[in-house]
Design a protein around this motif. Structure first.
Motif, PDB file in Angstrom:
ATOM      1  N   ASP A   7     -60.877 -20.604 -32.377  1.00 41.36           N
ATOM      2  CA  ASP A   7     -61.598 -19.889 -33.419  1.00 41.36           C
ATOM      3  C   ASP A   7     -62.394 -18.729 -32.826  1.00 41.36           C
ATOM      4  OD1 ASP A   7     -64.684 -20.892 -33.179  1.00 41.36           O
ATOM      5  OD2 ASP A   7     -63.262 -22.426 -32.525  1.00 41.36           O
ATOM      6  N   PRO A   8     -62.762 -17.735 -33.654  1.00 39.64           N
ATOM      7  CA  PRO A   8     -63.460 -16.547 -33.154  1.00 39.64           C
ATOM      8  C   PRO A   8     -64.776 -16.862 -32.452  1.00 39.64           C
ATOM      9  CG  PRO A   8     -62.613 -16.155 -35.370  1.00 39.64           C
ATOM     10  CD  PRO A   8     -62.392 -17.608 -35.067  1.00 39.64           C
ATOM     11  N   PHE A   9     -65.501 -17.880 -32.938  1.00 41.51           N
ATOM     12  CA  PHE A   9     -66.779 -18.190 -32.291  1.00 41.51           C
ATOM     13  C   PHE A   9     -66.573 -18.703 -30.874  1.00 41.51           C
ATOM     14  CE2 PHE A   9     -70.319 -21.283 -31.590  1.00 41.51           C
ATOM     15  CZ  PHE A   9     -71.286 -20.321 -31.347  1.00 41.51           C
ATOM     16  N   THR A  10     -65.551 -19.526 -30.681  1.00 40.50           N
ATOM     17  CA  THR A  10     -65.260 -20.000 -29.333  1.00 40.50           C
ATOM     18  C   THR A  10     -64.855 -18.831 -28.440  1.00 40.50           C
ATOM     19  OG1 THR A  10     -64.561 -22.158 -30.190  1.00 40.50           O
ATOM     20  CG2 THR A  10     -63.838 -21.575 -27.972  1.00 40.50           C
ATOM     21  N   GLN A  11     -64.111 -17.885 -28.987  1.00 43.03           N
ATOM     22  CA  GLN A  11     -63.775 -16.685 -28.226  1.00 43.03           C
ATOM     23  C   GLN A  11     -65.047 -15.934 -27.826  1.00 43.03           C
ATOM     24  OE1 GLN A  11     -60.839 -14.276 -30.269  1.00 43.03           O
ATOM     25  NE2 GLN A  11     -59.719 -16.073 -30.961  1.00 43.03           N
ATOM     26  N   ALA A  12     -66.007 -15.867 -28.759  1.00 40.16           N
ATOM     27  CA  ALA A  12     -67.276 -15.206 -28.447  1.00 40.16           C
ATOM     28  C   ALA A  12     -68.031 -15.943 -27.349  1.00 40.16           C
ATOM     29  CB  ALA A  12     -68.138 -15.104 -29.711  1.00 40.16           C
ATOM     30  N   LEU A  13     -67.953 -17.279 -27.352  1.00 43.20           N
ATOM     31  CA  LEU A  13     -68.581 -18.061 -26.291  1.00 43.20           C
ATOM     32  C   LEU A  13     -67.956 -17.740 -24.933  1.00 43.20           C
ATOM     33  CD1 LEU A  13     -69.006 -21.607 -27.893  1.00 43.20           C
ATOM     34  CD2 LEU A  13     -70.839 -20.110 -27.104  1.00 43.20           C
ATOM     35  N   LEU A  14     -66.627 -17.649 -24.908  1.00 47.86           N
ATOM     36  CA  LEU A  14     -65.936 -17.342 -23.651  1.00 47.86           C
ATOM     37  C   LEU A  14     -66.315 -15.945 -23.142  1.00 47.86           C
ATOM     38  CD1 LEU A  14     -62.388 -18.780 -24.467  1.00 47.86           C
ATOM     39  CD2 LEU A  14     -64.173 -19.822 -23.062  1.00 47.86           C
ATOM     40  N   ARG A 198     -75.237 -18.209 -41.220  1.00 52.19           N
ATOM     41  CA  ARG A 198     -74.363 -18.785 -40.205  1.00 52.19           C
ATOM     42  C   ARG A 198     -74.362 -17.940 -38.940  1.00 52.19           C
ATOM     43  NH1 ARG A 198     -68.068 -18.916 -41.460  1.00 52.19           N
ATOM     44  NH2 ARG A 198     -68.483 -16.684 -41.251  1.00 52.19           N
ATOM     45  N   TYR A 199     -74.482 -16.634 -39.125  1.00 58.90           N
ATOM     46  CA  TYR A 199     -74.518 -15.752 -37.958  1.00 58.90           C
ATOM     47  C   TYR A 199     -75.817 -15.901 -37.183  1.00 58.90           C
ATOM     48  CZ  TYR A 199     -70.355 -13.628 -39.936  1.00 58.90           C
ATOM     49  OH  TYR A 199     -69.086 -13.431 -40.424  1.00 58.90           O
ATOM     50  N   THR A 200     -76.876 -16.362 -37.846  1.00 50.79           N
ATOM     51  CA  THR A 200     -78.111 -16.670 -37.129  1.00 50.79           C
ATOM     52  C   THR A 200     -77.881 -17.840 -36.187  1.00 50.79           C
ATOM     53  OG1 THR A 200     -79.412 -15.914 -39.025  1.00 50.79           O
ATOM     54  CG2 THR A 200     -80.544 -17.267 -37.381  1.00 50.79           C
ATOM     55  N   ASP A 201     -77.202 -18.872 -36.682  1.00 45.60           N
ATOM     56  CA  ASP A 201     -76.850 -20.015 -35.836  1.00 45.60           C
ATOM     57  C   ASP A 201     -76.043 -19.557 -34.627  1.00 45.60           C
ATOM     58  OD1 ASP A 201     -78.017 -21.392 -37.865  1.00 45.60           O
ATOM     59  OD2 ASP A 201     -76.324 -22.683 -38.296  1.00 45.60           O
ATOM     60  N   GLN A 202     -74.975 -18.834 -34.914  1.00 43.57           N
ATOM     61  CA  GLN A 202     -74.064 -18.449 -33.846  1.00 43.57           C
ATOM     62  C   GLN A 202     -74.716 -17.464 -32.879  1.00 43.57           C
ATOM     63  OE1 GLN A 202     -70.524 -17.035 -35.813  1.00 43.57           O
ATOM     64  NE2 GLN A 202     -69.928 -19.073 -36.499  1.00 43.57           N
ATOM     65  N   MET A 300     -69.771 -27.420 -24.858  1.00 38.33           N
ATOM     66  CA  MET A 300     -68.890 -26.398 -25.426  1.00 38.33           C
ATOM     67  C   MET A 300     -67.438 -26.860 -25.443  1.00 38.33           C
ATOM     68  SD  MET A 300     -70.496 -22.753 -24.186  1.00 38.33           S
ATOM     69  CE  MET A 300     -70.390 -23.090 -22.437  1.00 38.33           C
ATOM     70  N   ILE A 301     -67.026 -27.572 -24.404  1.00 34.73           N
ATOM     71  CA  ILE A 301     -65.669 -28.123 -24.379  1.00 34.73           C
ATOM     72  C   ILE A 301     -65.492 -29.157 -25.487  1.00 34.73           C
ATOM     73  CG2 ILE A 301     -64.043 -29.506 -23.027  1.00 34.73           C
ATOM     74  CD1 ILE A 301     -65.203 -28.174 -20.521  1.00 34.73           C
TER      75      ILE A 301
END
Length: 329
Positions: A7-14, A198-202, A300-301
């Motif tokens: 998902d895009p959020f996980t991509q942002a984490l990476l 939701r973007y505040t969370d992320q 995260m994993i």
């Protein structure tokens, strides 16, 4: 990036991890980012409190057997499995990654994804709202206590300070309570802007991850974390998730819950909150040698793993797959 099976959020984490690895914040910048992060965390939990519907909590309290079972899975079963797997982790993982997996076991359940997957699978959505929201609230107090007991059992308490519990109260619980008390005045605005919030969370998670990994990289995180240990962390997280899912599904059957309630227990009782875990780790493990990188990596994993597995199982439930088969794959 859109073609990747994550998902895009996980991509942002990476991307955030890569940025922290290549351009970690240091010295004065690190202090500035740290203060900004504290403010963002307080705002995050204030909004979480404002989003919690008091009416939904009161309405769902009547289904106490289901909620008690979900809480037992979240705060008893998970830590128990973590301690049972500790000898295996001691062989396969680094000390920081082992501590990170144990930390995963102490966290509350997710809110948004638990409710979303329960709804997708045809479960008891009101009960999921109550279980997930109350778990998040209880975890603000219970997780620090479980972390203290777990860390003391694991390494004699090094890297954890009971003074951090006081910080939890001021930085997390008080904003949460303030947000909830102000819900009669700001609740309508919060409910109308949930996608925006939701973007505040992320954003808060990404900010904490950047500061945590910056400090860890400066301390030599990637020099002390072998690639095989990361693969082993994926395996341990997968084993932990599988064990809990099996117990939640077959345990709910043994308790004679209806199919809708079994689905709720399955999804709410098997997940862990990244939104709560990352900010809380910053406070609880402030004195940990080597920084927070090794602590938040297992979380995260586990986060990505639970999303992929639960998405597949929820789709099988939604298509009307046999209940026993869907719960064992």
């Amino acid at each position: 990036m859109r073609r990747l099976p994550i998902d895009p959020f996980t991509q942002a984490l990476l991307v955030t991890i890569a940025l922290a690895s290549l351009l970690p914040c240091r010295d004065g910048w690190a202090v500035a980012f740290d203060r900004i992060t504290d403010a963002a965390i307080a705002l995050l939990f204030f909004l979480h409190g404002a989003k919690l519907s008091r009416a939904a909590v009161l309405h769902g309290m009547t289904h106490w057997r289901l909620h008690t079972s979900v809480f037992a899975c979240t705060f008893v079963l998970f830590p128990l499995f973590g301690l049972l797997l500790r000898p295996l982790m001691g062989v396969l993982l680094t000390p920081a990654l082992t501590l990170g997996v144990l930390y995963v076991c102490t966290l509350p359940s997710t809110v948004q994804s638990s409710i979303a997957f329960t709804s997708m699978a045809g479960g008891n959505v009101p009960a999921a709202v109550v279980s997930a929201s109350t778990s998040s609230l209880i975890g603000t107090v219970l997780t620090p206590l479980l972390v203290g007991l777990t860390v003391v059992a694991h390494n004699g308490g090094h890297g954890f300070s009971w003074h951090a519990v006081e910080s939890i109260l001021t930085l997390l619980l008080l904003p949460f309570a303030a947000g909830h008390l102000l819900r009669p005045w700001i609740g309508h605005w919060v409910d109308r802007h949930r996608p925006l919030l939701r973007y505040t969370d992320q954003g808060t998670i990404l900010l904490v991850v950047y500061t945590a990994f910056s400090a860890a990289v400066v301390e030599g995180l990637w020099k002390t974390t072998p690639p095989l240990a990361l693969l082993a962390t994926l395996g341990v997280d997968a084993l932990l998730l599988a064990l809990v899912m099996l117990v939640t599904w077959f345990g709910s059957g043994a308790l004679k819950f209806a199919r809708e309630d079994r689905i709720t227990m399955f999804f709410c009782g098997s997940k862990k909150s990244l939104a709560t875990g990352v900010p809380m780790a910053k406070i609880l493990f402030v004195a940990l040698p080597g920084g927070l990188g090794g602590i938040v990596l297992p979380l995260m994993i586990f986060h990505q793993l639970q999303l992929m597995v639960c998405a597949m199982i929820a789709q099988r439930f939604a298509r009307g797959a046999p209940v026993a088969d869907a719960g064992t794959h």
